[in-house]
Write a protein that holds these residues in place. Structure first.
Motif, PDB file in Angstrom:
ATOM      1  N   GLY A 182     -60.559  13.984  22.970  1.00  0.00           N
ATOM      2  CA  GLY A 182     -61.456  15.135  22.929  1.00  0.00           C
ATOM      3  C   GLY A 182     -61.088  16.159  21.872  1.00  0.00           C
ATOM      4  O   GLY A 182     -61.927  16.520  21.017  1.00  0.00           O
ATOM      5  N   PRO A 183     -59.845  16.680  21.867  1.00  0.00           N
ATOM      6  CA  PRO A 183     -59.470  17.635  20.821  1.00  0.00           C
ATOM      7  C   PRO A 183     -59.551  17.060  19.416  1.00  0.00           C
ATOM      8  O   PRO A 183     -59.899  17.762  18.458  1.00  0.00           O
ATOM      9  CB  PRO A 183     -58.018  17.995  21.189  1.00  0.00           C
ATOM     10  CG  PRO A 183     -57.901  17.698  22.649  1.00  0.00           C
ATOM     11  CD  PRO A 183     -58.796  16.522  22.876  1.00  0.00           C
ATOM     12  N   MET A 184     -59.248  15.777  19.272  1.00  0.00           N
ATOM     13  CA  MET A 184     -59.310  15.142  17.957  1.00  0.00           C
ATOM     14  C   MET A 184     -60.738  15.070  17.455  1.00  0.00           C
ATOM     15  O   MET A 184     -61.023  15.321  16.276  1.00  0.00           O
ATOM     16  CB  MET A 184     -58.709  13.738  18.018  1.00  0.00           C
ATOM     17  CG  MET A 184     -57.226  13.706  18.366  1.00  0.00           C
ATOM     18  SD  MET A 184     -56.586  12.026  18.322  1.00  0.00           S
ATOM     19  CE  MET A 184     -54.862  12.315  18.762  1.00  0.00           C
ATOM     20  N   PHE A 185     -61.671  14.732  18.338  1.00  0.00           N
ATOM     21  CA  PHE A 185     -63.074  14.658  17.953  1.00  0.00           C
ATOM     22  C   PHE A 185     -63.588  16.037  17.549  1.00  0.00           C
ATOM     23  O   PHE A 185     -64.376  16.159  16.603  1.00  0.00           O
ATOM     24  CB  PHE A 185     -63.896  14.102  19.110  1.00  0.00           C
ATOM     25  CG  PHE A 185     -65.354  13.911  18.795  1.00  0.00           C
ATOM     26  CD1 PHE A 185     -65.763  12.950  17.890  1.00  0.00           C
ATOM     27  CD2 PHE A 185     -66.317  14.705  19.400  1.00  0.00           C
ATOM     28  CE1 PHE A 185     -67.107  12.771  17.594  1.00  0.00           C
ATOM     29  CE2 PHE A 185     -67.662  14.530  19.117  1.00  0.00           C
ATOM     30  CZ  PHE A 185     -68.058  13.564  18.208  1.00  0.00           C
ATOM     31  N   THR A 186     -63.142  17.081  18.241  1.00  0.00           N
ATOM     32  CA  THR A 186     -63.539  18.446  17.896  1.00  0.00           C
ATOM     33  C   THR A 186     -63.107  18.786  16.477  1.00  0.00           C
ATOM     34  O   THR A 186     -63.869  19.375  15.702  1.00  0.00           O
ATOM     35  CB  THR A 186     -62.926  19.447  18.891  1.00  0.00           C
ATOM     36  OG1 THR A 186     -63.364  19.135  20.211  1.00  0.00           O
ATOM     37  CG2 THR A 186     -63.345  20.871  18.557  1.00  0.00           C
ATOM     38  N   VAL A 187     -61.884  18.412  16.116  1.00  0.00           N
ATOM     39  CA  VAL A 187     -61.390  18.665  14.757  1.00  0.00           C
ATOM     40  C   VAL A 187     -62.205  17.884  13.729  1.00  0.00           C
ATOM     41  O   VAL A 187     -62.544  18.407  12.653  1.00  0.00           O
ATOM     42  CB  VAL A 187     -59.891  18.296  14.653  1.00  0.00           C
ATOM     43  CG1 VAL A 187     -59.419  18.382  13.205  1.00  0.00           C
ATOM     44  CG2 VAL A 187     -59.058  19.220  15.528  1.00  0.00           C
ATOM     45  N   LEU A 188     -62.559  16.648  14.037  1.00  0.00           N
ATOM     46  CA  LEU A 188     -63.354  15.841  13.106  1.00  0.00           C
ATOM     47  C   LEU A 188     -64.734  16.448  12.874  1.00  0.00           C
ATOM     48  O   LEU A 188     -65.221  16.498  11.745  1.00  0.00           O
ATOM     49  CB  LEU A 188     -63.484  14.412  13.634  1.00  0.00           C
ATOM     50  CG  LEU A 188     -62.218  13.555  13.602  1.00  0.00           C
ATOM     51  CD1 LEU A 188     -62.472  12.210  14.279  1.00  0.00           C
ATOM     52  CD2 LEU A 188     -61.734  13.335  12.167  1.00  0.00           C
ATOM     53  N   VAL A 189     -65.367  16.919  13.939  1.00  0.00           N
ATOM     54  CA  VAL A 189     -66.685  17.549  13.805  1.00  0.00           C
ATOM     55  C   VAL A 189     -66.573  18.820  12.979  1.00  0.00           C
ATOM     56  O   VAL A 189     -67.403  19.095  12.100  1.00  0.00           O
ATOM     57  CB  VAL A 189     -67.290  17.853  15.190  1.00  0.00           C
ATOM     58  CG1 VAL A 189     -68.565  18.678  15.049  1.00  0.00           C
ATOM     59  CG2 VAL A 189     -67.587  16.560  15.932  1.00  0.00           C
ATOM     60  N   CYS A 190     -65.532  19.605  13.241  1.00  0.00           N
ATOM     61  CA  CYS A 190     -65.311  20.836  12.476  1.00  0.00           C
ATOM     62  C   CYS A 190     -65.148  20.525  10.996  1.00  0.00           C
ATOM     63  O   CYS A 190     -65.742  21.193  10.135  1.00  0.00           O
ATOM     64  CB  CYS A 190     -64.070  21.549  13.020  1.00  0.00           C
ATOM     65  SG  CYS A 190     -63.624  23.034  12.102  1.00  0.00           S
ATOM     66  N   THR A 191     -64.370  19.502  10.682  1.00  0.00           N
ATOM     67  CA  THR A 191     -64.135  19.129   9.281  1.00  0.00           C
ATOM     68  C   THR A 191     -65.420  18.643   8.618  1.00  0.00           C
ATOM     69  O   THR A 191     -65.690  18.962   7.452  1.00  0.00           O
ATOM     70  CB  THR A 191     -63.050  18.044   9.197  1.00  0.00           C
ATOM     71  OG1 THR A 191     -61.869  18.513   9.858  1.00  0.00           O
ATOM     72  CG2 THR A 191     -62.726  17.712   7.757  1.00  0.00           C
ATOM     73  N   LEU A 192     -66.220  17.873   9.348  1.00  0.00           N
ATOM     74  CA  LEU A 192     -67.501  17.416   8.811  1.00  0.00           C
ATOM     75  C   LEU A 192     -68.412  18.604   8.521  1.00  0.00           C
ATOM     76  O   LEU A 192     -69.086  18.641   7.471  1.00  0.00           O
ATOM     77  CB  LEU A 192     -68.177  16.469   9.815  1.00  0.00           C
ATOM     78  CG  LEU A 192     -69.553  15.936   9.421  1.00  0.00           C
ATOM     79  CD1 LEU A 192     -69.472  15.114   8.140  1.00  0.00           C
ATOM     80  CD2 LEU A 192     -70.151  15.096  10.546  1.00  0.00           C
ATOM     81  N   MET A 193     -68.421  19.587   9.398  1.00  0.00           N
ATOM     82  CA  MET A 193     -69.231  20.786   9.174  1.00  0.00           C
ATOM     83  C   MET A 193     -68.740  21.552   7.950  1.00  0.00           C
ATOM     84  O   MET A 193     -69.541  22.115   7.186  1.00  0.00           O
ATOM     85  CB  MET A 193     -69.203  21.669  10.415  1.00  0.00           C
ATOM     86  CG  MET A 193     -69.894  21.069  11.633  1.00  0.00           C
ATOM     87  SD  MET A 193     -69.775  22.110  13.113  1.00  0.00           S
ATOM     88  CE  MET A 193     -70.804  23.505  12.618  1.00  0.00           C
ATOM     89  N   GLU A 194     -67.428  21.588   7.747  1.00  0.00           N
ATOM     90  CA  GLU A 194     -66.886  22.257   6.560  1.00  0.00           C
ATOM     91  C   GLU A 194     -67.325  21.553   5.290  1.00  0.00           C
ATOM     92  O   GLU A 194     -67.686  22.199   4.292  1.00  0.00           O
ATOM     93  CB  GLU A 194     -65.362  22.294   6.639  1.00  0.00           C
ATOM     94  CG  GLU A 194     -64.825  23.274   7.668  1.00  0.00           C
ATOM     95  CD  GLU A 194     -63.307  23.275   7.752  1.00  0.00           C
ATOM     96  OE1 GLU A 194     -62.730  24.307   8.132  1.00  0.00           O
ATOM     97  OE2 GLU A 194     -62.699  22.232   7.437  1.00  0.00           O
ATOM     98  N   LYS A 195     -67.293  20.222   5.309  1.00  0.00           N
ATOM     99  CA  LYS A 195     -67.700  19.463   4.125  1.00  0.00           C
ATOM    100  C   LYS A 195     -69.179  19.664   3.818  1.00  0.00           C
ATOM    101  O   LYS A 195     -69.582  19.789   2.656  1.00  0.00           O
ATOM    102  CB  LYS A 195     -67.404  17.974   4.330  1.00  0.00           C
ATOM    103  CG  LYS A 195     -65.932  17.629   4.491  1.00  0.00           C
ATOM    104  CD  LYS A 195     -65.132  17.990   3.252  1.00  0.00           C
ATOM    105  CE  LYS A 195     -63.670  17.594   3.403  1.00  0.00           C
ATOM    106  NZ  LYS A 195     -62.857  17.997   2.216  1.00  0.00           N
ATOM    107  N   MET A 196     -69.995  19.705   4.864  1.00  0.00           N
ATOM    108  CA  MET A 196     -71.444  19.833   4.660  1.00  0.00           C
ATOM    109  C   MET A 196     -71.829  21.253   4.257  1.00  0.00           C
ATOM    110  O   MET A 196     -72.772  21.444   3.485  1.00  0.00           O
ATOM    111  CB  MET A 196     -72.184  19.420   5.936  1.00  0.00           C
ATOM    112  CG  MET A 196     -72.036  17.950   6.285  1.00  0.00           C
ATOM    113  SD  MET A 196     -72.994  17.477   7.734  1.00  0.00           S
ATOM    114  CE  MET A 196     -74.669  17.668   7.096  1.00  0.00           C
ATOM    115  N   SER A 197     -71.139  22.252   4.782  1.00  0.00           N
ATOM    116  CA  SER A 197     -71.483  23.648   4.493  1.00  0.00           C
ATOM    117  C   SER A 197     -70.774  24.192   3.263  1.00  0.00           C
ATOM    118  O   SER A 197     -71.200  25.201   2.682  1.00  0.00           O
ATOM    119  CB  SER A 197     -71.146  24.524   5.698  1.00  0.00           C
ATOM    120  OG  SER A 197     -69.749  24.551   5.926  1.00  0.00           O
TER     121      SER A 197
END
Length: 416
Positions: A237-252
């Protein structure tokens, strides 16, 4: 009018930049097309029944349940991160706990959407509440997942209320403040509910004594798959949260959470990964060498051909052991690309585990006259899963654009 700013800039979190409304509308339109494709499939399934899917009497569980169990596990960052932040008072997690709560809300509501389709007769969905089978672990799952979904809504509401325009209204400002005051209570209730329904989902497989790939012996009143599911969820769960956050950083193109917070989340998930990997390997060893032999079966009989081959079993374990080792080595863990790759491998392993338990466990012949059966999801199942992806991406995009989801964003993006 300032044409250098989007026309809806006054709705953005204070001090934050967002893309133009035109670009944002185009992104939402792409997601909308995917959403409508999935909605079309959902309407057909509800209108014509499960015959529209690739499932049959033999494979009553398929892509949907694999997807459902995977997103519920990966969405566990909400209850685990919330418990660490509000109950154990780990202050650094305040910078990512909002995202964890939104992801949890999306994963659980998305899972509920899939379950509406999987029930087959949604007009009778209330039967599980009114006529509960008290001997079934799924009864506990029904009540816990529903209650926890309500808790996640209560955790998501204050974030919506903190929209800059809404906060100008005194009543909404006070309401949002009071929600935060009682957030530790919601976090505690959520941790309790999510722990038990995660466990009961695993326990459901463990009690299937007619399925040799799934059945496990008990620890007290539960098969130990109950505890394996809980551990796998709090690790991934915490790992997936970090991955989503990183994807949002790349897209934004913006920094949203500091590297230190991501490393902390990685340490939390990595610590639980050690515990889960040890018990998972012990479970697999005991199952392969003792349990199967006691039933007159062998390890080789649990696999067949390429689609149900041993490579899936070994890949699941390799994607646990390698990240566990790498995340323990500080110089490797501090390299971003290695760090993210190990998080992705862990989440992949958990998803693969849910697939093997759901599909592989049903494909194995259990009667002398049975043979191996093959299941392949059709377009309707894939489309309805993409419906959930599109829904989640749309809500997450709106939340990022119009709510203060990331407290560190302004500080991390200050211009020199």
């Amino acid at each position: 009018m300032d044409y250098s700013k989007p026309v809806d800039a006054e709705l953005f979190p204070e001090g934050c930049e967002r893309c133009s409304l035109t670009k944002f509308t185009g992104w939402m339109a792409i997601l909308g097309v995917v959403f409508l494709w999935g909605l079309y499939a959902a309407v057909r399934i509800l209108g014509f029944g499960l015959g529209e899917t690739g499932m049959d009497d033999y494979f009553g569980f398929g892509l949907w349940i694999t997807f459902d169990l995977a997103v519920i596990a990966l969405g566990a960052g909400a209850f685990f991160t919330g418990a660490l932040r509000y109950i154990l008072n780990i202050d650094e997690l305040k910078n990512i706990v909002n995202l964890a709560a939104v992801i949890g809300f999306l994963c659980y509501t998305g899972a509920m959407m899939i379950l509406v389709l999987d029930i087959g007769q949604p007009i009778r969905c209330w039967f599980g509440y009114w006529y509960p089978n008290v001997h079934s672990m799924l009864t506990e799952v029904i009540f816990c997942i529903t209650c926890y979904c309500i808790v996640l809504i209560l955790e998501f509401v204050p974030l919506v209320l903190e929209n800059r325009r809404l906060m100008k209204r005194p009543f909404i400002h006070a309401l949002a403040h009071n929600f935060h005051v009682y957030m530790p209570i919601f976090a505690g209730i959520g941790a309790f509910l999510s722990t038990f329904h995660q466990g009961s989902l695993g326990g459901m497989y463990g009690v299937l004594f007619g399925r040799p790939y799934l059945f496990r012996e008990g620890f007290f009143i539960w098969p130990w798959t109950f505890f394996l599911f809980v551990l796998s969820a709090v690790a991934s769960g915490p790992m997936f949260t970090v991955l989503v956050c990183t994807l949002m950083e790349k897209m934004s193109g913006r920094k949203l959470v500091s590297w230190n917070v991501k490393q902390l989340m990685g340490k939390v998930g990595g610590t639980m990964l050690i515990v889960y990997t040890v018990f998972k390997c012990l479970d697999s060893w005991y199952w392969a060498t003792d349990m199967l032999a006691s039933q007159g079966l062998t390890f080789d009989e649990m696999f067949h051909g390429w689609i149900y081959g041993k490579w899936l079993f070994w890949l699941e374990h390799a994607f646990l052991i390698i990240p566990m080792v790498v995340l323990l080595i500080k110089p490797l863990r501090e390299k971003p690309w290695i760090f993210y790759l190990m998080l992705l491998a862990t989440c992949t392993s958990i998803t693969l585990n849910r697939y093997l338990l759901t599909v592989q466990g049903l494909a194995i012949p259990v009667m002398p006259f049975d043979s191996w059966y093959t299941y392949a999801p059709n377009w309707a199942e894939w489309a309805s899963c993409f419906l959930v992806f599109a829904y989640a991406a749309m809500v997450l995009s709106l939340a990022y654009r119009y709510t203060p989801m990331f407290p560190q964003e302004v500080e991390l993006n200050k211009k020199a």
